[in-house]
Write an enzyme that holds these catalytic residues in place. Structure first.
Site, PDB file in Angstrom:
ATOM      1  N   ASN A   1       0.855  -1.194   0.000  1.00 24.56           N
ATOM      2  CA  ASN A   1       0.000   0.000   0.000  1.00 24.56           C
ATOM      3  C   ASN A   1       0.887   1.238   0.000  1.00 24.56           C
ATOM      4  O   ASN A   1       2.115   1.129   0.005  1.00 24.56           O
ATOM      5  CB  ASN A   1      -0.955  -0.039   1.202  1.00 24.56           C
ATOM      6  CG  ASN A   1      -0.187  -0.145   2.497  1.00 24.56           C
ATOM      7  OD1 ASN A   1       0.596   0.731   2.843  1.00 24.56           O
ATOM      8  ND2 ASN A   1      -0.369  -1.247   3.210  1.00 24.56           N
TER       9      ASN A   1
ATOM     10  N   ASP B   1      -4.418  -6.020   4.882  1.00 24.95           N
ATOM     11  CA  ASP B   1      -5.526  -6.796   5.434  1.00 24.95           C
ATOM     12  C   ASP B   1      -5.590  -8.195   4.835  1.00 24.95           C
ATOM     13  O   ASP B   1      -6.158  -9.103   5.427  1.00 24.95           O
ATOM     14  CB  ASP B   1      -6.848  -6.058   5.195  1.00 24.95           C
ATOM     15  CG  ASP B   1      -6.937  -4.815   6.066  1.00 24.95           C
ATOM     16  OD1 ASP B   1      -6.458  -4.872   7.212  1.00 24.95           O
ATOM     17  OD2 ASP B   1      -7.454  -3.781   5.599  1.00 24.95           O
TER      18      ASP B   1
ATOM     19  N   LYS C   1       8.718 -17.422 -10.217  1.00 25.19           N
ATOM     20  CA  LYS C   1       8.164 -16.193 -10.806  1.00 25.19           C
ATOM     21  C   LYS C   1       7.027 -16.543 -11.775  1.00 25.19           C
ATOM     22  O   LYS C   1       7.188 -17.454 -12.604  1.00 25.19           O
ATOM     23  CB  LYS C   1       9.284 -15.463 -11.544  1.00 25.19           C
ATOM     24  CG  LYS C   1       8.867 -14.117 -12.049  1.00 25.19           C
ATOM     25  CD  LYS C   1       9.996 -13.432 -12.781  1.00 25.19           C
ATOM     26  CE  LYS C   1       9.448 -12.246 -13.536  1.00 25.19           C
ATOM     27  NZ  LYS C   1      10.312 -11.784 -14.582  1.00 25.19           N
TER      28      LYS C   1
ATOM     29  N   PRO D   1      -3.958 -11.642  10.030  1.00 23.79           N
ATOM     30  CA  PRO D   1      -4.372 -11.417  11.421  1.00 23.79           C
ATOM     31  C   PRO D   1      -4.493  -9.924  11.680  1.00 23.79           C
ATOM     32  O   PRO D   1      -3.733  -9.129  11.104  1.00 23.79           O
ATOM     33  CB  PRO D   1      -3.214 -12.006  12.226  1.00 23.79           C
ATOM     34  CG  PRO D   1      -2.058 -12.071  11.286  1.00 23.79           C
ATOM     35  CD  PRO D   1      -2.637 -12.248   9.914  1.00 23.79           C
ATOM     36  N   ASP D   2      -5.443  -9.522  12.496  1.00 27.76           N
ATOM     37  CA  ASP D   2      -5.548  -8.114  12.903  1.00 27.76           C
ATOM     38  C   ASP D   2      -4.685  -7.951  14.164  1.00 27.76           C
ATOM     39  O   ASP D   2      -5.096  -8.314  15.266  1.00 27.76           O
ATOM     40  CB  ASP D   2      -7.018  -7.758  13.166  1.00 27.76           C
ATOM     41  CG  ASP D   2      -7.190  -6.258  13.391  1.00 27.76           C
ATOM     42  OD1 ASP D   2      -6.230  -5.614  13.886  1.00 27.76           O
ATOM     43  OD2 ASP D   2      -8.267  -5.725  13.068  1.00 27.76           O
ATOM     44  N   ILE D   3      -3.495  -7.443  13.957  1.00 27.68           N
ATOM     45  CA  ILE D   3      -2.500  -7.372  15.037  1.00 27.68           C
ATOM     46  C   ILE D   3      -3.029  -6.516  16.181  1.00 27.68           C
ATOM     47  O   ILE D   3      -2.954  -6.868  17.354  1.00 27.68           O
ATOM     48  CB  ILE D   3      -1.175  -6.769  14.501  1.00 27.68           C
ATOM     49  CG1 ILE D   3      -0.700  -7.553  13.283  1.00 27.68           C
ATOM     50  CG2 ILE D   3      -0.110  -6.753  15.588  1.00 27.68           C
ATOM     51  CD1 ILE D   3       0.480  -6.910  12.559  1.00 27.68           C
TER      52      ILE D   3
ATOM     53  N   PHE E   1      -4.624   3.538  14.448  1.00 24.71           N
ATOM     54  CA  PHE E   1      -4.773   4.558  13.414  1.00 24.71           C
ATOM     55  C   PHE E   1      -5.844   4.089  12.449  1.00 24.71           C
ATOM     56  O   PHE E   1      -5.938   2.892  12.172  1.00 24.71           O
ATOM     57  CB  PHE E   1      -3.439   4.777  12.680  1.00 24.71           C
ATOM     58  CG  PHE E   1      -2.462   5.536  13.534  1.00 24.71           C
ATOM     59  CD1 PHE E   1      -1.830   4.910  14.600  1.00 24.71           C
ATOM     60  CD2 PHE E   1      -2.197   6.879  13.295  1.00 24.71           C
ATOM     61  CE1 PHE E   1      -0.955   5.605  15.429  1.00 24.71           C
ATOM     62  CE2 PHE E   1      -1.319   7.579  14.105  1.00 24.71           C
ATOM     63  CZ  PHE E   1      -0.703   6.941  15.173  1.00 24.71           C
TER      64      PHE E   1
ATOM     65  N   LYS F   1     -13.942   1.186  15.379  1.00 20.39           N
ATOM     66  CA  LYS F   1     -12.689   0.442  15.578  1.00 20.39           C
ATOM     67  C   LYS F   1     -12.155   0.592  16.998  1.00 20.39           C
ATOM     68  O   LYS F   1     -11.614  -0.358  17.558  1.00 20.39           O
ATOM     69  CB  LYS F   1     -11.617   0.923  14.590  1.00 20.39           C
ATOM     70  CG  LYS F   1     -11.874   0.446  13.193  1.00 20.39           C
ATOM     71  CD  LYS F   1     -10.815   0.921  12.246  1.00 20.39           C
ATOM     72  CE  LYS F   1     -11.254   0.594  10.822  1.00 20.39           C
ATOM     73  NZ  LYS F   1     -10.403   1.231   9.833  1.00 20.39           N
TER      74      LYS F   1
ATOM     75  N   LYS G   1     -11.732  -2.947  18.727  1.00 21.90           N
ATOM     76  CA  LYS G   1     -10.362  -3.423  18.958  1.00 21.90           C
ATOM     77  C   LYS G   1      -9.883  -3.153  20.387  1.00 21.90           C
ATOM     78  O   LYS G   1      -8.718  -3.344  20.683  1.00 21.90           O
ATOM     79  CB  LYS G   1      -9.412  -2.789  17.938  1.00 21.90           C
ATOM     80  CG  LYS G   1      -9.773  -3.093  16.478  1.00 21.90           C
ATOM     81  CD  LYS G   1      -8.681  -2.651  15.521  1.00 21.90           C
ATOM     82  CE  LYS G   1      -9.162  -2.767  14.079  1.00 21.90           C
ATOM     83  NZ  LYS G   1      -8.041  -2.889  13.131  1.00 21.90           N
TER      84      LYS G   1
HETATM   85  O1  C5P Z   1      -9.287  -2.127  10.606  1.00 19.63           O
HETATM   86  P1  C5P Z   1      -8.190  -1.307  10.010  1.00 19.63           P
HETATM   87  O2  C5P Z   1      -7.218  -2.122   9.235  1.00 19.63           O
HETATM   88  O3  C5P Z   1      -8.632  -0.129   9.237  1.00 19.63           O
HETATM   89  O4  C5P Z   1      -7.484  -0.719  11.297  1.00 19.63           O
HETATM   90  C1  C5P Z   1      -6.429   0.131  11.242  1.00 19.63           C
HETATM   91  C2  C5P Z   1      -5.568  -0.071  12.445  1.00 19.63           C
HETATM   92  O5  C5P Z   1      -5.386  -1.465  12.709  1.00 19.63           O
HETATM   93  C3  C5P Z   1      -4.164   0.485  12.259  1.00 19.63           C
HETATM   94  O6  C5P Z   1      -3.735   0.988  13.508  1.00 19.63           O
HETATM   95  C4  C5P Z   1      -3.354  -0.713  11.821  1.00 19.63           C
HETATM   96  O7  C5P Z   1      -2.011  -0.582  12.187  1.00 19.63           O
HETATM   97  C5  C5P Z   1      -4.052  -1.868  12.522  1.00 19.63           C
HETATM   98  N1  C5P Z   1      -4.104  -3.124  11.760  1.00 19.63           N
HETATM   99  C6  C5P Z   1      -3.557  -4.265  12.307  1.00 19.63           C
HETATM  100  N2  C5P Z   1      -3.605  -5.457  11.616  1.00 19.63           N
HETATM  101  C7  C5P Z   1      -4.202  -5.519  10.426  1.00 19.63           C
HETATM  102  C8  C5P Z   1      -4.761  -4.374   9.861  1.00 19.63           C
HETATM  103  C9  C5P Z   1      -4.710  -3.183  10.559  1.00 19.63           C
HETATM  104  O8  C5P Z   1      -3.027  -4.209  13.385  1.00 19.63           O
HETATM  105  N3  C5P Z   1      -4.215  -6.675   9.770  1.00 19.63           N
END
Ligand code: C5P
Length: 405
Positions: free
Chosen positions: A208, A277, A287, A303-305, A321, A335, A339
Site C-alpha cells: 500500500n 488486510d 516467478k 491477522p488483525d495485530i 490509526f 474500531k 479493537k
Molecule cells: O481495521 P483497520 O485495518 O482499518 O485498522 C487500522 C488499524 O489497525 C491500524 O492501527 C493498523 O495498524 C491496525 N491493523 C492491524 N492489523 C491488520 C490491519 C490493521 O493491526 N491486519
C-alpha cells in the site's frame, strides 16, 4: 518545535572534524536554536572564529583573558544555556574534563556548567582505542555526561576505523533529547510503521502507499521525550531514528510475531503501520510467467495485530490509526470499541496534503470518553507530539489509579 528559543553552547576543540561543527551550527540555527560557540586555541588553527560568528550571529568565545574576553563568561555560559554540545571533542579535551582541568575558556566553562552535556568524540582510531581515553569517557559518563559514539569509516589521517564525528544531523537528533521534556523517561514505547509486503511470487508483492513517516515521527519524538523505543517497521526507505531500536519486517505475519514478542514489556503500543488486510493464499515459489491467460489470485485475511493486542492488553495504552476515505469519525469510533483501544487517530486519506507519503497530516484523535480532538493540518512531528501528550496523560492517570480517559 523542539529547539525553538533553546540556547545551545557549542564547544569546538582542535580536531580536523572542526569543519563539521560549522554545519552543525547551521543546522541548529535552521531549527531555531540560538547557538553560542566557544573554541579552544587549537580549534582556531582549523577554523576561523569568523565562520562561526557569521553562522551563529553571535560573538564567538575564544579566550579567557585578553581583548574581547568577557570576565564572567567562564562561569555564566554553562549555566545560562539549555544544553551544551562538545563537537568535535578531542582526546585532549576529554582528558582535561575528566581530570577537572580548567586552563582555557571552554574547559573553565565546563567546570562551572550545570546544564546537560553531550560529548561527541572524534579522533584517530588508535587514539580512540587507547584505554586512557575510554577510562576518561567512562568517568564523564558516570558524572552524567552523554557520550555519542563516533562512527566508523575513513579518517582524515588515512586510517579506516572508529573515530569519525557523526553527521551534524545525527548530532542534532541526539541533542534534541537533551532539550526536550522527559515525560517518557523510564517508559517503554512500541511503534509500528510503514506498509507490509505480501508476496505473490519471489519478485512481486501486494502493498500500500504508506511511507512510514507518521510512525517514524512517533518513534523519534517518543525517544526525544525520554522513552526507550522499539520501532517495528515494514519496508521503507526512511533512516532509522537516532537512539531507537528498529526491527525491520516484511509481511503482516512477521509484524505480528515481532509485536507479540515485545508487547508484554511495553507501556504503550502505537500502531501506525498500514498492515495489509489480505495476503495471497498461495505465494508462488517461482516467478509467474507472462502469458495470454487471466491470472486469478485468492486472498486470505491477515491477522488483525491491533485487535489481538487490544484483547491481550493489561496496563498498556494502545493506540490505533484509522485511514479512511468515508465516514471517518464513525468508522474510527467503531474500531476504537471493536479493537479495545484507548485512542484512535483518524485521518481522511482523500486529502492530498494528509495521510500517506506527505510530511503533513490532519487528524482527529478520539478517546473512549470526551470530545474528539480535531486538529488542523500540522507536520507529522507536531501530530506525534500531540498524540504522545494524550498517551502520557493516560499512562499517568493509570499510574495514579484514575481512569484518565
Ligand atoms: O481495521 P483497520 O485495518 O482499518 O485498522 C487500522 C488499524 O489497525 C491500524 O492501527 C493498523 O495498524 C491496525 N491493523 C492491524 N492489523 C491488520 C490491519 C490493521 O493491526 N491486519
Amino acid at each position: 518545535m523542539t529547539f525553538t528559543g533553546k540556547r545551545i553552547l557549542l564547544g569546538v576543540s582542535g580536531g580536523i572534524a572542526a569543519y563539521k561543527a560549522a554545519e552543525l551550527v547551521r543546522r541548529l540555527v535552521s531549527v531555531r536554536a540560538r547557538v553560542k560557540v566557544v573554541m579552544t586555541r587549537a580549534a582556531q588553527e582549523f577554523m576561523g572564529p569568523l565562520t562561526f560568528q557569521a553562522l551563529s550571529g553571535e560573538k564567538v568565545g575564544t579566550a579567557l583573558f585578553g581583548p574581547g574576553s568577557d570576565p564572567l563568561e567562564h562561569v555564566s555560559l554553562g549555566q545560562e544555556v539549555d544544553a551544551i554540545v562538545l563537537a568535535p571533542a578531542t582526546a585532549n579535551l576529554i582528558g582535561k574534563l575528566a581530570a577537572g582541568i580548567g586552563d582555557d575558556l571552554l574547559t573553565t566553562i565546563m567546570l562551572a556548567a550545570t546544564k546537560p552535556i553531550l560529548v561527541c568524540p572524534a579522533m584517530n582510531d588508535q587514539m580512540w582505542a587507547n584505554p586512557v581515553v575510554q577510562e576518561n569517557l567512562d568517568r564523564l559518563q558516570a558524572r552524567g555526561f552523554q557520550v555519542m559514539a563516533p562512527e566508523s569509516g575513513d579518517l582524515a589521517c588515512g586510517a579506516v576505523g572508529l573515530g569519525r564525528l557523526p553527521e551534524p544531523e545525527t548530532i542534532v537528533e541526539a541533542l534534541a533529547r537533551l532539550v526536550s521534556k522527559q515525560d517518557f523517561a523510564g517508559r517503554r514505547v512500541l511503534v509500528t510503521a510503514g506498509p507490509t509486503h505480501e508476496d505473490l511470487d519471489p519478485v512481486r508483492f501486494l502493498t500500500n502507499r504508506s511511507s512510514g513517516k507518521m510512525g517514524y515521527a512517533l518513534a523519534r519524538m517518543a525517544w526525544r521525550r525520554g522513552a526507550e523505543v522499539c520501532l517495528i517497521s515494514g519496508p521503507t526507505a526512511l533512516a532509522p531514528p537516532y537512539g531507537v531500536e528498529r526491527l525491520m519486517v516484511r509481511s503482516a505475519q512477521d509484524m505480528l510475531k515481532a509485536v507479540r514478542q515485545r508487547f508484554p514489556k511495553v507501556d504503550a503500543l502505537l500502531m501506525a503501520a498500514a498492515v495489509g488486510d489480505y495476503r495471497p493464499t498461495h505465494a508462488k515459489a517461482r516467478k509467474i510467467k507472462r502469458g495470454p491467460q487471466e491470472e486469478q489470485f485468492q486472498l486470505t485475511p491477515n491477522p488483525d495485530i491491533l485487535k489481538e493486542m487490544g484483547a491481550l492488553k493489561k496496563r498498556q495504552v494502545v493506540v490505533g490509526f484509522a485511514a479512511e476515505t468515508h465516514d471517518l469519525e464513525d468508522e474510527a469510533r467503531r474500531k476504537l470499541a471493536a479493537k479495545n483501544l484507548d485512542l484512535i487517530v483518524a485521518n481522511d486519506v482523500n486529502r492530498p496534503d494528509a495521510g500517506f507519503q506527505v510530511d503533513t497530516n490532519e487528524v482527529t484523535i478520539i478517546a473512549r470518553q470526551g470530545e474528539p480532538l480535531r486538529l488542523p493540518l500540522l507536520t507529522k512531528e507536531e501530530v506525534a507530539e500531540i498524540i504522545l501528550d494524550r498517551v502520557v496523560e493516560l499512562l499517568t492517570a493509570r499510574e495514579q489509579g484514575t481512569t484518565g480517559a
